[in-house]
Structure formats: structure tokens, C-alpha cells
Design an enzyme around this catalytic site. Structure first.
Site, PDB file in Angstrom:
ATOM      1  N   TYR A 149       0.859  -1.179   0.000  1.00  0.00           N
ATOM      2  CA  TYR A 149       0.000   0.000   0.000  1.00  0.00           C
ATOM      3  C   TYR A 149       0.891   1.224   0.000  1.00  0.00           C
ATOM      4  O   TYR A 149       1.825   1.327   0.802  1.00  0.00           O
ATOM      5  CB  TYR A 149      -0.892   0.001   1.245  1.00  0.00           C
ATOM      6  CG  TYR A 149      -1.795   1.204   1.362  1.00  0.00           C
ATOM      7  CD1 TYR A 149      -2.846   1.395   0.468  1.00  0.00           C
ATOM      8  CD2 TYR A 149      -1.606   2.151   2.365  1.00  0.00           C
ATOM      9  CE1 TYR A 149      -3.682   2.494   0.574  1.00  0.00           C
ATOM     10  CE2 TYR A 149      -2.445   3.250   2.485  1.00  0.00           C
ATOM     11  CZ  TYR A 149      -3.484   3.413   1.588  1.00  0.00           C
ATOM     12  OH  TYR A 149      -4.311   4.506   1.707  1.00  0.00           O
ATOM     13  N   ASP A 244       9.448   2.896  -0.193  1.00  0.00           N
ATOM     14  CA  ASP A 244       8.408   3.559   0.599  1.00  0.00           C
ATOM     15  C   ASP A 244       8.604   3.189   2.063  1.00  0.00           C
ATOM     16  O   ASP A 244       8.322   2.078   2.491  1.00  0.00           O
ATOM     17  CB  ASP A 244       7.037   3.127   0.078  1.00  0.00           C
ATOM     18  CG  ASP A 244       5.882   3.807   0.814  1.00  0.00           C
ATOM     19  OD1 ASP A 244       6.147   4.514   1.810  1.00  0.00           O
ATOM     20  OD2 ASP A 244       4.724   3.623   0.390  1.00  0.00           O
ATOM     21  N   LYS A 276       4.069   9.191   8.667  1.00  0.00           N
ATOM     22  CA  LYS A 276       3.767   8.625   9.975  1.00  0.00           C
ATOM     23  C   LYS A 276       4.695   9.139  11.098  1.00  0.00           C
ATOM     24  O   LYS A 276       4.465  10.229  11.578  1.00  0.00           O
ATOM     25  CB  LYS A 276       3.704   7.100   9.876  1.00  0.00           C
ATOM     26  CG  LYS A 276       2.563   6.670   8.904  1.00  0.00           C
ATOM     27  CD  LYS A 276       2.157   5.224   8.993  1.00  0.00           C
ATOM     28  CE  LYS A 276       0.843   4.986   8.257  1.00  0.00           C
ATOM     29  NZ  LYS A 276       0.950   4.481   6.888  1.00  0.00           N
TER      30      LYS A 276
HETATM   31  C1  LIG Z   1       0.333   4.867   5.558  1.00  0.00           C
HETATM   32  C2  LIG Z   1       1.108   4.588   4.320  1.00  0.00           C
HETATM   33  C3  LIG Z   1       1.034   5.419   3.184  1.00  0.00           C
HETATM   34  C4  LIG Z   1       0.035   6.542   3.065  1.00  0.00           C
HETATM   35  O1  LIG Z   1       0.222   7.533   4.006  1.00  0.00           O
HETATM   36  P1  LIG Z   1      -0.996   8.545   4.344  1.00  0.00           P
HETATM   37  O2  LIG Z   1      -0.370   9.550   5.245  1.00  0.00           O
HETATM   38  O3  LIG Z   1      -2.053   7.706   4.982  1.00  0.00           O
HETATM   39  O4  LIG Z   1      -1.453   9.118   3.049  1.00  0.00           O
HETATM   40  C5  LIG Z   1       1.892   5.169   2.130  1.00  0.00           C
HETATM   41  N1  LIG Z   1       2.764   4.147   2.181  1.00  0.00           N
HETATM   42  C6  LIG Z   1       2.852   3.321   3.234  1.00  0.00           C
HETATM   43  C7  LIG Z   1       3.866   2.237   3.234  1.00  0.00           C
HETATM   44  C8  LIG Z   1       2.017   3.505   4.334  1.00  0.00           C
HETATM   45  O5  LIG Z   1       2.089   2.657   5.367  1.00  0.00           O
END
Ligand SMILES: *Cc1c(COP(=O)(O)O)cnc(C)c1O
Length: 452
Positions: A149, A244, A276
């Protein structure tokens, strides 16, 4: 043993009102409890490891806002930084000093990152990194892995994990075929599939984007050598590698997953995304990497990217105070608490004969309620999204609700990591340990019901 059921009238009332004015009553789908059923708890306040809902029930928090609250809720140092920033104004639309400090902190922690640009969400970070990769390479195809994701970016929603996994949507409606059509989705941890895709489409591929260590299909770390294989194959075909680290960054170690697994033979990823933890609970995220690539961004280069609230002074103050608070003692405590909870959960499930697999990325872990006979159950390893999907979801739901009634708030989905914070003290851990035997029994009883 009979337990008194906590009252949740106010949460139920709020959910009813919320559903009238907000689709599904929530502003992010996983919060709606659809995967586990029941009423989401509306949280009134949080302190350290504790959440208190609007009915006054207390829960040990194992969501940590999906990662950011690594120091615990309302940590005094972060609170002081936020209050100090807020007294000096909320947003300027001009450069400000904290942006420089936060960028410098990130650059100093993650070696291959020479420059970063701040944005407001992880979604924005990955969207911008992909645009930059396309602008830099002059190519348009993006490769991603099923179960990873990267936020709700059109091109990256194909076979995404997290909430999309919970809802069993292979893809989202509203994503044009043209956007999805430029995305190639591969199985994770499969070097042959990776090589085959690049052999066929290599000269059209702008980038391969991967979670540094996937956490959105549950925790599925890269098999030994898989990250190096991604680096080798992308480099051979002139594509960028985007790591990511929105979830893993500054959580798996002070330098994120890269700090645990890197440096790599064959070189580091070209671009990274963060979010995060680096926002400390406020909307702050970033993408960054090699300076020669980042130099293609406006105002230096032709790739446009901007944000009214990017580098917001309060968010950057919270993020900086959080990163500065992430000392080696903090990481040691996260590991201790995670190991204690995971081991106790695993033995409670063993006692009840509930098949499960525990997997790790630093202090991030998840417990897969693997279905009997599935590959994960047979091999003891969940390697990819197909393995992760072969779970006994009713058993997880029963486990989840039992924990909740005993005062422990797990992520309401079987496809998520459990998150602890450094403020999880022995009293909080004790509540979790006490809750586990009943929850394991509930999971086991749910399986027995299914068998009948
Ligand atoms: C949470 C998450 C996102 C998206 O971040 P948001 O601040 O919710 O838009 C993208 N990549 C990873 C790996 C994530 O865990």
C-alpha cells in the site's frame, strides 16, 4: 468466567450521527470496523499507551495512530514543542526554520537521502516520488507489488493492501484504466517475476516502488537478497528504485528499514518516502533521495510539486521533537515490549491450537491467523499477498473483539502490523498479557463453530 461488557452507548450514538454526515461514518475506511464487525470506539483523549473513549472506557493502544505515536500519546516534549510553535502562529506560507531542521534530521539519519521535500501525507509523498521518477526518466510505467500500500494514489491502488485488502477490492472504482494501465503489479518476494517483467517492459519503466519492508498486508519482510535483486534489476534497465518507508521509517530503527537491512550491495534505493513517525501525529511526510534527481523538482527543474501547508510550522515542530525523542533507549524499549506481547500472544494461541504465524520488521510485527492447509500454515512463512490472504478472518475478528472487551485496542484488521510505543510500561503490557488467553479461546471457539 463472566465479564461485564463495557458500555459503548456514546460511541454507538456518535457512529449513528457520523454515518449521516460522512460516508460509512469515518474519514478513513479501516476505522469503520467493517472487517471485524461491531461499533468503532470514538476516542476522546489519549495519554502515553492509553486511549480513553467517549464512554470512559480505557484501552491499551496497539495502533499508535498506525505508527506515528512512537513515543506514546501527548508526550511532554512533543507537547511543549507543539505549544511553543502554536503560540507563534499556525501557518505562514513562507519558509520557516523548523522545515530546515526537520529536513536536516531526516538527511542525517538516512545515508542515501541527500535532499528531501516535505509534504502533508504519505499519499502525497508517493504520488510526488512517482511523478519525479517519471519526469527524471522520461518514462511512464510503474511497477509495484500486490499487497503493498502506497496511499490512495490512482496508479498505486492496484492490488494494494491495508484498507483495500480488508475490503477485498482488487482495485478501486474511479481509477481510470489509463492510470491503472501504466502500473504493473507483481507478486512480492519473487525474483523470477521481477526479472521477467523488466525483460519485457524494461525500457518503459520509470520506477519500481516497494514498501521497504511491507507492513500493509501484515508484516512481510523481504526475503534475504530480494531488496538487492530489486536494486540490480532496476539499475540494469535504467529505472529508479523507490523505497516507501512511510510506515517503517524511523520506526524499525533510527534510520528505518534501511538502517536494519542497508547498505546494500549494488547501491541504495534512489528515492525514499516517509510519513507517519516523522509527523509525530501531525500531517507531515516527505520524499527524498539523490540530489541530482531531487534537482528536477520545481523551482529548480521541470517537475512541478507544491503544497499550501507543506512544512507546516506546528507539524514540523511535532515531527522534529518526535525524531529527537527517538533515542536508542526508545528503540530498545519498543523491541522489548513487542517481543513480550508477540511471544505471549503466540503461546496463548498455541495453547488453544489456533494456527498462526508471527512475522517481524524491527519492532513491527503481525500475527497471521493462517488458514489450515494454506502455504503460510504449512511453511510457517507468509511470503506475499496470496499467503497473507489465506487467513481465518472470523477467528481474527473473535480474537480482536475479546481483546477490545478486555481493554486492548488492536488494529481492526488481520492485514496490519501491531504498533507499540515507548510509553508502554509494565502496567500496560500486563493488561495485554492478561487479555490474551480469553482472546485465544475466542479465536479457537470461532474456528470450532466454522467446523460444525
Ligand atoms: C500509511 C502509508 C502510506 C500513506 O500515508 P498517508 O499519510 O495515509 O497518506 C503510504 N505508504 C505506506 C507504506 C504507508 O504505510
Amino acid at each position: 468466567m463472566t465479564r461485564s461488557h463495557p458500555t459503548i452507548d456514546r460511541s454507538a450514538d456518535l457512529m449513528e450521527r457520523a454515518a449521516q454526515v460522512t460516508p460509512g461514518g469515518v474519514n478513513s475506511p479501516v476505522r469503520a470496523f467493517r472487517a471485524v464487525g461491531g461499533t468503532p470506539r470514538f476516542i476522546r483523549e489519549a495519554k502515553g499507551p492509553w486511549l480513553t473513549d467517549v464512554d470512559g472506557n480505557r484501552y491499551v493502544d496497539l495502533i499508535a495512530s498506525w505508527g506515528p505515536m512512537i513515543l506514546g500519546h501527548a508526550h511532554p516534549d512533543v507537547m511543549a514543542a507543539v505549544q511553543d510553535a502554536a503560540t507563534r502562529g499556525f501557518s505562514f506560507g513562507t519558509p520557516s526554520e523548523n522545515e530546515v531542521a526537520l529536513a536536516a534530521e531526516i538527511v542525517s539519519r538516512v545515508d542515501p537521502v541527500e535532499q528531501v521535500r516535505l509534504v502533508s501525507s504519505g499519499t502525497e509523498a508517493t504520488m510526488s516520488a512517482v511523478r519525479l521518477a517519471r519526469g527524471f526518466t522520461g518514462r511512464s510505467t510503474v511497477v509495484k507489488f500486490a499487497g503493498c500500500y502506497h496511499g490512495h494514489v490512482d496508479a498505486l491502488l492496484a492490488h494494494a493492501g491495508s484498507g483495500v485488502a480488508t475490503f477485498a477490492l482488487p482495485d478501486s472504482a474511479g481509477v481510470p484504466a489509463s492510470a491503472a494501465g501504466e502500473t504493473i503489479v507483481l507478486p512480492y518476494n519473487d525474483v523470477d517475476a521481477l526479472e521477467a517483467a523488466f525483460a519485457e517492459h524494461g525500457d518503459e519503466i520509470a520506477c519500481l516502488i516497494t514498501e521497504a519492508s511491507p507492513g500493509n498486508m501484515g508484516v512481510v519482510p523481504p526475503a534475504p537478497g530480494f531488496t538487492e535483486a530489486m536494486r540490480r534489476v532496476t539499475a540494469e534497465h535504467g529505472a529508479l528504485l523507490v523505497s516507501d518507508e512511510v510506515m517503517t521509517g524511523f520506526r524499525c530503527s533510527r534510520s528505518g528499514w534501511y538502517g536494519l537491512e542497508g547498505p546494500y550491495d549494488g547501491g541504495a534505493p534512489d528515492l525514499f518516502t516517509f510519513g507517519k513517525v516523522m509527523g509525530g501525529g501531525f500531517p507531515a511526510a516527505a520524499f527524498g533521495g539523490r540530489a541530482d534527481i531531487m534537482g528536477h523538482l520545481a523551482p529548480l527543474g521541470p517537475v512541478y510539486q507544491a503544497g499550501t501547508l507543506s512544512g507546516n510550522p506546528i507539524a514540523t515542530a511535532a515531527g522534529l521533537a518526535t525524531l529527537q525523542g527517538c533515542t536508542s533507549e526508545v528503540y530498545t524499549r519498543l523491541e522489548e515490549v513487542s517481543r513480550t506481547i508477540a511471544e505471549a500472544a503466540s503461546s496463548a494461541l498455541d495453547v488453544q491450537g489456533v494456527p498462526h504465524v508471527v512475522q517481524w520488521a524491527g519492532s513491527m510485527f503481525s500475527i497471521f491467523f493462517v488458514s489450515e492447509g494454506s502455504r503460510g500454515a504449512e511453511t510457517g512463512v507468509v511470503r506475499n499477498y496470496d499467503d497473507a490472504r489465506a487467513q481465518d478472518l472470523p477467528a481474527f475478528a473473535a480474537f480482536f473483539h475479546s481483546m477490545l472487551e478486555s481493554g486492548v485496542h488492536l488494529p481492526p484488521s488481520a492485514f496490519e502490523s501491531w504498533f507499540v510505543g515507548a510509553s508502554h510500561d509494565d502496567a500496560a503490557v500486563e493488561v495485554v498479557l492478561d487479555a490474551l488467553p480469553d482472546a485465544a479461546r475466542a479465536a479457537s471457539e470461532s474456528r470450532a463453530r466454522m467446523d460444525r
